[in-house]
Design an enzyme around this catalytic site. Structure first.
Site, PDB file in Angstrom:
ATOM      1  N   ASP A 341      45.350  47.281 -17.282  1.00  0.00           N
ATOM      2  CA  ASP A 341      45.973  47.800 -15.901  1.00  0.00           C
ATOM      3  C   ASP A 341      46.699  49.211 -16.316  1.00  0.00           C
ATOM      4  OD1 ASP A 341      46.403  47.649 -13.098  1.00  0.00           O
ATOM      5  OD2 ASP A 341      48.437  47.411 -13.474  1.00  0.00           O
ATOM      6  N   SER A 410      60.826  61.576   5.346  1.00  0.00           N
ATOM      7  CA  SER A 410      60.143  60.800   6.462  1.00  0.00           C
ATOM      8  C   SER A 410      58.676  60.754   6.401  1.00  0.00           C
ATOM      9  CB  SER A 410      60.741  61.111   7.676  1.00  0.00           C
ATOM     10  OG  SER A 410      60.110  62.283   8.216  1.00  0.00           O
ATOM     11  N   THR A 412      56.755  60.852   8.766  1.00  0.00           N
ATOM     12  CA  THR A 412      56.547  61.796   9.728  1.00  0.00           C
ATOM     13  C   THR A 412      56.309  63.239   9.209  1.00  0.00           C
ATOM     14  OG1 THR A 412      57.377  60.226  11.619  1.00  0.00           O
ATOM     15  CG2 THR A 412      56.736  62.570  12.174  1.00  0.00           C
ATOM     16  N   MET A 415      58.353  65.505   4.228  1.00  0.00           N
ATOM     17  CA  MET A 415      59.106  66.350   3.416  1.00  0.00           C
ATOM     18  C   MET A 415      60.175  65.962   3.309  1.00  0.00           C
ATOM     19  SD  MET A 415      58.054  70.182   5.023  1.00  0.00           S
ATOM     20  CE  MET A 415      58.711  69.772   6.600  1.00  0.00           C
ATOM     21  N   ASP A 564      50.170  40.115 -13.569  1.00  0.00           N
ATOM     22  CA  ASP A 564      51.397  39.644 -13.130  1.00  0.00           C
ATOM     23  C   ASP A 564      51.489  39.111 -11.737  1.00  0.00           C
ATOM     24  OD1 ASP A 564      51.346  42.030 -11.755  1.00  0.00           O
ATOM     25  OD2 ASP A 564      53.170  42.824 -12.604  1.00  0.00           O
TER      26      ASP A 564
END
Length: 729
Positions: A341, A410, A412, A415, A564
């Site tokens: 993995d 955020s 939205t 940044m 896992d």
């Protein structure tokens, strides 16, 4: 708004290592000589014929020792008693090898037994997630009374009563007695870190656990059985080798029994040969025939075979890996496809800053300062890596006063950043705003604040994306001017150091490595190229992993993989070697045939090497055993029949003192060589990654030729010593 504190110079620091170092040879712990003495009582107990019947070669040797004992009593002679003593020592030394191998895990088993003490479990009856305290019943029962799917509650300071999965809550747990690590671990409901082990201690908070073990079949029970070597089932290769040894023993037994008429014939015709009269005395002929049989059958590998298998399991335990069967260890040695993995195995698992790309006339130091300041409040691994990169690369230590206005990330805005007030102490002391985030979001912010987006930004973003990295744009807006783009931070999955060399070693061993990842093909290829794996599977789903394993197995390959999560369980069950992480779910641990207590996905590489070392050790000592039998033929056959068949004198190249000293020397060597090889059987033949052809050639030269030459020298030396210290033999 207060100004930020000045950016201070700081000496660069190297990035901490967190991955396996350069390739190393696989060996094992040294044998403490005291272990031989401590294991002697157990070796003597193994003289029980019922116990020894599991080892046909040594069982025949014990019967031979019993026969010579009777003959020595009936026809007392120094020669007879010496042969009898060394035959018994041969059996004891063989038992000692197995006893020492089993005893090496007893200290750890005793520790585990201390954990397995009966604890009181708080079983919940009628409990449902989110239920109030009055809607269910809590009863106290012994941990041994718990059954699969029972629900128990465990609070701080209490022991987890049995193996299970956390279904409610989150807690810090001390697993040091299992893993050896003093640092506590976090276990929480949901996800891939929900499994808890019976006997571990909850340090904080409260969790509800669903029991997944059957009575008497806990994780600790299986570990105790493993480290002691109890109830160990022989592996397919070991069974095949045992069958070969049984057949060889049977063939030589038949051959020796047919010599009895020849012995009677020889007794009549050897009377005139002074050197042969000792072999035809009453009772001595039987002792000589038994000696011949014991020296002909492969007693060396017969005495060490079980110890080699137990020691191979022990080497895994030393590395905190629990193998559910010896077959899994053996299969690891035959693996030729290794699935790895990407996240956490090949890479660190979190993207890290690896480069800063400036645009237009912006200096690298200005971009570094802005990137670090805008990341100070970013607690994500990516944000912390940017601060660390700037500190290490540019020697800058950024600090911001507490009254700075932080702009959190955020979904939205995509940044984050910081708004700074004017600072007269700085050359560029005006107020400014800094933003860091997705390139499109930062570009839109720059345009909204009167700036223009340079074409160089798009070039940098495409450059980072094409290399498989993640671009983060950094922008700045002074208080008295438009916003502008400063450059791009290159985030990438950092490949752990040393892996390229490890994969090259695996390639020399004939093992194909495949990286499995959910990343897009472009990113996957970039990481695969950097890591040096042979192939990769991008955008992989659980079904894709399972299909890949089946495809490899259909092509005649043995496959190993790690996992896992519950979604890894089907692939772990299908793989020939499935290594589940101890931090993973119970479903993953039950599906795999190994559990890594350290939850280090890269350990699968060591597991493969340990498996190969087991097979190489078994093969090398088998070659040595068969080769050293040849020298014993040259010692005993001329001594027995040289008087009747003078032509046999041509193979009497050792020119031993007398027929009796020759036979006694061969029997002594037959016993001593087992004791001498015990440390090698337990430690294992040192493994160096190379092709199968080169390994075979090397072992034939070292152990084949060594097994052929050493006995000639040793038997001659023993013969000289016997004649010196036992006159008249």
């Amino acid at each position: 708004m207060a100004a930020p504190a000045p950016v201070r110079e700081k000496p660069a620091e190297s990035m901490p290592a967190g991955a396996p170092g350069p390739s190393r040879r696989i060996g094992a712990g040294l044998l403490d000589p005291q272990q031989l003495w401590l294991a002697l009582p157990a070796a003597l107990l193994k003289l029980n014929p019922v116990t020894l019947a599991r080892n046909p070669v040594m069982f025949v040797t014990e019967i031979g020792a019993a026969l010579t004992t009777g003959l020595a009593i009936a026809h007392a002679s120094l020669f007879g008693w010496l042969i009898t003593a060394w035959l018994w020592l041969t059996v004891v030394f063989a038992n000692l090898a197995e006893a020492v191998a089993e005893s090496r895990g007893r200290a750890q088993a005793d520790t585990l037994r201390g954990m397995r003490r009966q604890t009181v479990a708080r079983r919940l009856v009628g409990w449902q997630p989110g239920a109030g305290s009055g809607s269910y019943i809590e009863e106290s029962v012994g941990a041994g009374e718990l059954r699969r799917d029972d629900l128990v509650v465990v609070e701080a300071g209490e022991l987890v009563p049995g193996d299970g999965d956390v279904i409610e809550g989150v807690a810090s747990i001390d697993e040091s007695a299992i893993t050896g690590e003093s640092a506590p671990v976090i276990r929480e409901a949901g996800g891939d870190r929900s499994a808890v082990t019976g006997g571990t201690r909850v340090l904080s908070d409260r969790i509800v656990v669903r029991v997944t073990q059957e009575p008497g079949a806990s994780f600790l029970d299986r570990m105790i059985s493993l480290v002691e070597g109890a109830n160990r089932q022989k592996t397919p290769n070991e069974l095949a080798l045992n069958l070969l040894l049984v057949m060889m023993t049977f063939v030589f037994l038949v051959a020796v029994l047919t010599l009895q008429p020849m012995a009677i014939f020889s007794k009549a015709f050897m009377a005139a040969a002074p050197d042969s009269q000792a072999l035809t005395a009453d009772g001595v002929t039987g002792i000589v025939l038994v000696s011949l049989l014991v020296c002909l059958i492969p007693t060396t590998i017969g005495g060490l075979l079980s110890a080699i298998g137990i020691a191979g399991m022990d080497r895994l335990v030393q590395r905190n890996v629990l193998a559910m069967s010896g077959r899994a260890v053996e299969a690891a040695g035959d693996v030729n496809t290794l699935l790895l993995d990407k996240t956490g195995t090949i890479t660190y698992g979190n993207r890290r800053a690896s480069d800063l790309l400036t645009v237009d006339s912006v200096t690298g130091r200005r971009l570094a300062d802005a990137a670090a300041l805008s990341s100070l409040a970013d607690e994500t691994p990516e944000g912390r890596s940017i601060v660390a990169y700037v500190r290490d690369k540019f020697g800058l230590e950024a600090t911001v006063p507490g009254d700075a206005a932080w702009v959190p990330f955020s979904a939205t805005t995509r940044m984050s950043g910081v708004d700074l007030a004017a600072d007269a102490s700085r050359a560029d002391g005006g107020a400014r705003r800094l933003r860091k985030g997705a390139a499109s979001a930062v570009a839109a912010w720059v345009q909204e604040n009167g700036g223009t987006v340079p074409a160089a930004l798009d070039v940098c973003v495409k450059q980072v994306s094409a290399s498989g990295g993640t671009p983060l744009a950094v922008a700045e807006q002074p208080a008295d001017g438009p916003a502008r783009v400063l450059g791009v931070v290159h985030l990438k999955d950092v490949v752990k150091p040393g892996l390229r060399e490890r994969f090259a070693e695996l390639r020399r061993m004939g093992i194909r490595t495949v990286m499995v990842t959910g990343d897009n093909p472009v990113t996957a290829k970039a990481i695969a190229d950097e890591a040096g794996v042979d192939d990769f599977l991008a955008e992989a789903t659980p079904e894709d992993k399972l299909a890949l394993i089946k495809k490899e197995q259909a092509g005649g390959h043995l496959v190993a993989m790690t996992g896992d999560g519950t979604n890894d369980a089907p692939a772990l069950a299908q793989a020939d070697v499935g290594v589940a992480m101890n931090t993973g779910t119970s479903a993953a641990k039950e599906a795999g045939n190994m559990v890594d207590l350290d939850s280090d996905p890269t350990k699968i590489i060591d597991i493969v090497e340990i498996g190969k070392q087991l097979l190489i050790t078994r093969g090398a000592l088998t070659a040595f055993s068969i080769a050293n039998d040849i020298a014993k033929y040259f010692a005993i056959l001329p001594a027995m029949f040289g008087g009747v068949y003078p032509a046999l004198d041509a193979i009497n190249i050792m020119r031993l003192h007398s027929p009796t000293s020759a036979i006694l020397s061969a029997v002594i060597f037959n016993a001593v060589i087992i004791a001498v090889l015990i440390p090698l059987a337990l430690r294992g033949v040192r493994y160096r990654p190379s092709s199968a052809d080169s390994l075979l050639t090397r072992n034939l030269w070292i152990y084949g030729m060594g097994g052929l030459i050493l006995p000639f020298l040793a038997i001659k030396f023993i013969d000289v010593a016997v004649v010196q210290f036992i006159p008249g033999i």
